[in-house]
Design an enzyme around this catalytic site. Structure first.
Site, PDB file in Angstrom:
ATOM      1  N   GLU A 190       0.751  -0.861  -0.145  1.00  0.00           N
ATOM      2  CA  GLU A 190      -0.268   0.109  -0.111  1.00  0.00           C
ATOM      3  C   GLU A 190       0.598   1.103  -0.024  1.00  0.00           C
ATOM      4  OE1 GLU A 190      -3.655   0.230   0.068  1.00  0.00           O
ATOM      5  OE2 GLU A 190      -3.494  -1.935  -0.975  1.00  0.00           O
TER       6      GLU A 190
ATOM      7  N   SER B 237     -27.147 -31.608 -22.827  1.00  0.00           N
ATOM      8  CA  SER B 237     -28.235 -30.860 -23.773  1.00  0.00           C
ATOM      9  C   SER B 237     -28.963 -29.688 -23.540  1.00  0.00           C
ATOM     10  CB  SER B 237     -28.970 -32.218 -24.516  1.00  0.00           C
ATOM     11  OG  SER B 237     -28.275 -33.139 -24.611  1.00  0.00           O
TER      12      SER B 237
END
Length: 759
Positions: A119, A402
């Site tokens: 940071e 399917s």
């Protein structure tokens, strides 16, 4: 004689005082036209210096009169969020603060350094702000970076924002943040600032502060964290939920690992970690999240879906949302959600035997979406969020088999099929294909599709051959050979586009323009499938599925994203697909859904080795997907469902269709049955005279090597007699239309190994 011309005071000259030249005068020849009105360089320099002086004076004044606040902001005090059903009754409340402050001495120095490496590497040397970072962020915003004001903050600035100010992304707030940060840095020690930051920053999973984060992600106290674990917690600061690898796909994991390596490499660069220590680091897998008790049962799945929606669309900042104070009205229908949960629990209890090994690890994924609106009205993500935090309704790793075939048909009806010359020809649901087992798949140019160097011949379920069969009847029987070849003739890229237009995410794993995509080898979620089938129910208009109707804070409403309709298909194409899928229910593999006793359309699906089984269907009022699979609780590997519930295999036509029908009957109870629109297919559902030769034409063999052209079957109505309840019909491959040589839209690359799909 002397030359007087050089003497300025020579005879005859009248000398007067020389005119004084002004400082900013230019020769007239240089100040013509537009330049006459432009200020000189010295003028500009003077103005700039004056502006800078005024700016410094203003900054100095603001600095002098801006105090460091003595009270923390409302966010740091925390409130509860209230989550509501669609009717306004309460689901649950969240937002209790999870924070335990610890002194800096209790935090391992390696963990402190990991946070600094991630940071603010200059934390101990900067003055509380980063001028270069702030300027860089400002330039990105001025360039139109989007998503609010960009970063560039030091740890001191982040601490000031979290504890004293608000999360709003405005230049005014950033300016005030910078001023307070400088003053704080001059009056408070760096160690005090770092301590406050590490005890207040949000790490995700409801954890505020490093101690709560250590418990949430590793189940240990902060003092027990290793350098690897500290580096991962530092990675979370950038985007807590998005960087949680326990709820992420492969792409996110790769990004998080890249950031983790960046942190450790930064520690080496700053000499906080030796290269030898760095070489021995291994990524530390965090533990699974432990949801709060108030998220038990279905609550957690609903809250997490709604929360994820708000965060992904940047409606609200994550830390601010978890700070609480929001009222969130969801789209979830209480009656339908309870009906779905009860249906699944009852059906599994009736069908599964805890003493039968094959029944272990069975899971169900289900979702319901309103056609025409996109509102998610019910989901089944699992039996209990506290015990199983993964939401099975939204996970994208289960093949759909399917149930993907309707997208192949929709692509064919919309885009037509391609011949060897690149010409596209219109087809209908009565176009005839070769439905025999193990037919070689061919590109539209007649060349065979190769897999591992050999012609690709995907088989039908149980090796059944159907001869020459229409696309409509091939959907009823889920004939693999027909729909795989149709996908080749349309073009796998267009098949993928049709599925995405219907509602599947472009990032769906396996959704690639390869020949096997038509067999349903991709892995959209149950919610994706319900949303996509809702597009057919809505006559081709798609609206993205969404779980939040209203959002407010302190009584003030907050705008939510619009849900405009997109035209995926025209009404004729969508209604033609619906007609075909009604046939699956009326006389095909989804015959058990007839017990709903109202007009319905749908499609079954079963994947290779019986690892998943599906039924996805809809009425004009509601689209619902029902998926079933089996997972090893330890390795999370998918297992075959052969033997589950005492059945030789679980296909989409039995347990999934039964659960779908039972739930839909309860969900639509008391609601008048509505029919689908009258035939508006414009011939897409009728006989195809352009591709099917007259019955008197003998079969021929095209020069491309395609199968012989057959005599077409009559195009009369489909049988209405349902298939026997115990019948399992094969899942269908495809061959291309019999009279047309094929050309491909995708290059003839070797396809991925497909899963053989069944009804």
């Amino acid at each position: 004689m002397a030359d007087d011309s050089s003497d300025p005071s020579g005879p005859g000259d009248v000398q007067g005082p020389s005119p004084r030249r002004r400082v900013f005068d230019y020769p007239r020849s240089n100040r013509r036209g537009l330049r006459r009105w432009l200020p000189s360089f010295k003028h500009l320099l003077t103005l700039v210096l004056l502006a800078l002086s005024a700016g410094f004076a203003v900054v100095g004044l603001v600095y002098a009169i801006t105090p460091v606040p003595h009270m923390v902001n409302a966010q740091a005090r925390q409130e509860s969020n209230v989550w509501y059903w669609s009717d306004g009754t309460e689901i649950t409340r969240t937002g209790a603060t999870n924070r335990q402050a610890v002194p800096l001495s209790a935090i391992p120095i390696d963990v402190q350094h990991a946070v600094l490496a991630a940071e603010d590497r200059s934390f101990y040397s900067n003055a509380g702000v980063s001028i270069t970072g702030t300027v860089r962020a400002l330039l990105r915003n001025l360039a139109g970076g989007g998503g609010g004001l960009q970063g560039g903050s030091t740890i001191t600035q982040q601490y000031v924002k979290n504890v004293y100010l608000t999360q709003e992304q405005t230049l005014g707030r950033k300016f005030k943040e910078a001023i307070i940060s400088v003053k704080l840095d001059r009056t408070v020690s760096k160690d005090e600032i770092l301590t406050g930051y590490l005890n207040s920053v949000y790490f995700g999973r409801g954890a505020y502060g490093i101690e709560a984060a250590a418990q949430a992600y590793y189940g240990i106290d902060v003092g027990q964290l290793t350098v690897e674990q500290g580096a991962y917690l530092a990675v979370l600061l950038n985007a807590p939920s998005a960087n949680d690898v326990r709820n992420a796909g492969d792409a996110t994991r790769r990004r998080v690992l890249g950031r983790w390596n960046y942190v450790l490499d930064g520690m080496v660069k700053e000499k906080w970690l030796t290269p030898e220590q760095r070489a021995g680091t291994v990524f530390p897998e965090p533990i699974d999240p432990r949801p709060a008790a108030n998220l038990a049962g279905v609550n957690g799945y609903l809250v997490e879906m709604a929360k994820r929606y708000l965060l992904d669309r940047k409606v609200v900042d994550e830390a601010r949302l978890d700070a609480g104070g929001y009222a969130i009205t969801t789209t979830f229908d209480k009656q339908k959600t309870e009906a779905l949960y009860q249906t699944v629990q009852d059906q599994l209890a009736q069908s599964l035997d805890p003493n039968r090994a094959a029944d272990a690890g069975v899971r169900v994924a289900a979702a319901s979406v309103e056609p025409g609106t996109g509102r998610i009205v019910a989901v089944y993500g699992g039996p209990n969020y506290v015990k199983q935090f993964v939401n099975d309704a939204t996970r994208r790793d289960v093949q759909v088999g399917s149930t993907f075939k309707p997208f192949v048909l929709a692509a064919g009806l919309r885009d037509g099929v391609q011949d060897a010359d690149g010409k596209r020809t219109r087809i209908t649901t009565r176009t005839v294909y070769n439905g025999n087992d193990n037919v070689v798949m061919r590109y539209p140019n007649g060349k065979p599709v190769l897999q591992n160097g050999a012609p690709w011949q995907p088989g039908n379920e149980d090796g059944v051959s159907y001869g020459q069969i229409t696309l409509a009847r091939a959907m009823d029987k889920s004939v693999n050979t027909v729909y795989t070849q149709l996908g080749m003739d349309v073009g796998p890229d267009r098949v993928v586009r049709a599925a995405v237009d219907a509602g599947l995410a472009t990032t769906t794993p396996g959704l690639q323009p390869i020949p096997s995509v038509s067999l349903g080898t991709s892995t959209p979620s149950a919610l994706d499938m319900a949303s996509a089938y809702a597009t057919f129910a809505a006559a081709g208009k798609h609206r993205d599925a969404y779980p939040v109707d209203k959002l407010s804070r302190g009584g003030d409403p907050i705008d939510l994203p619009e849900h405009g309709a997109k035209d995926a298909y025209d009404s004729q194409q969508a209604d033609a697909v619906t007609q075909v899928l009604r046939g699956v229910v009326d006389g095909g593999t989804g015959a058990r859904a007839q017990a709903l006793n109202r007009p319905a359309a749908g499609k079954t699906g079963t994947t290779d080795d019986n690892r998943s089984a599906w039924f996805v269907g809809y009425t004009p009022d509601l689209a619902t997907s029902m998926g079933m699979f089996r997972e090893d609780a330890r390795t999370h590997a998918f297992l075959s469902m052969a033997g589950v519930a005492g059945l030789p295999r679980v296909d989409g036509g039995n347990l999934p269709t039964r659960m779908w029908t039972t739930y839909m009957r309860a969900a639509l109870a008391g609601q008048k049955a509505t029919d689908f629109p009258d035939d508006t297919t414009g011939g897409l559902g009728g006989p195809d005279t352009s591709l099917v030769p007259p019955s008197t034409t003998p079969p021929t063999t095209p020069a491309s090597g395609a199968p012989p052209t057959p005599t077409p079957q009559p195009t009369g109505t489909r049988p209405t007699t349902p298939a026997p309840p115990t019948a399992t019909i094969g899942g269908g491959q495809t061959t291309r239309p019999p009279t047309r040589p094929s050309t491909s839209v995708v290059p003839p690359s070797t396809p991925n190994t497909p899963a053989t799909t069944a009804p």
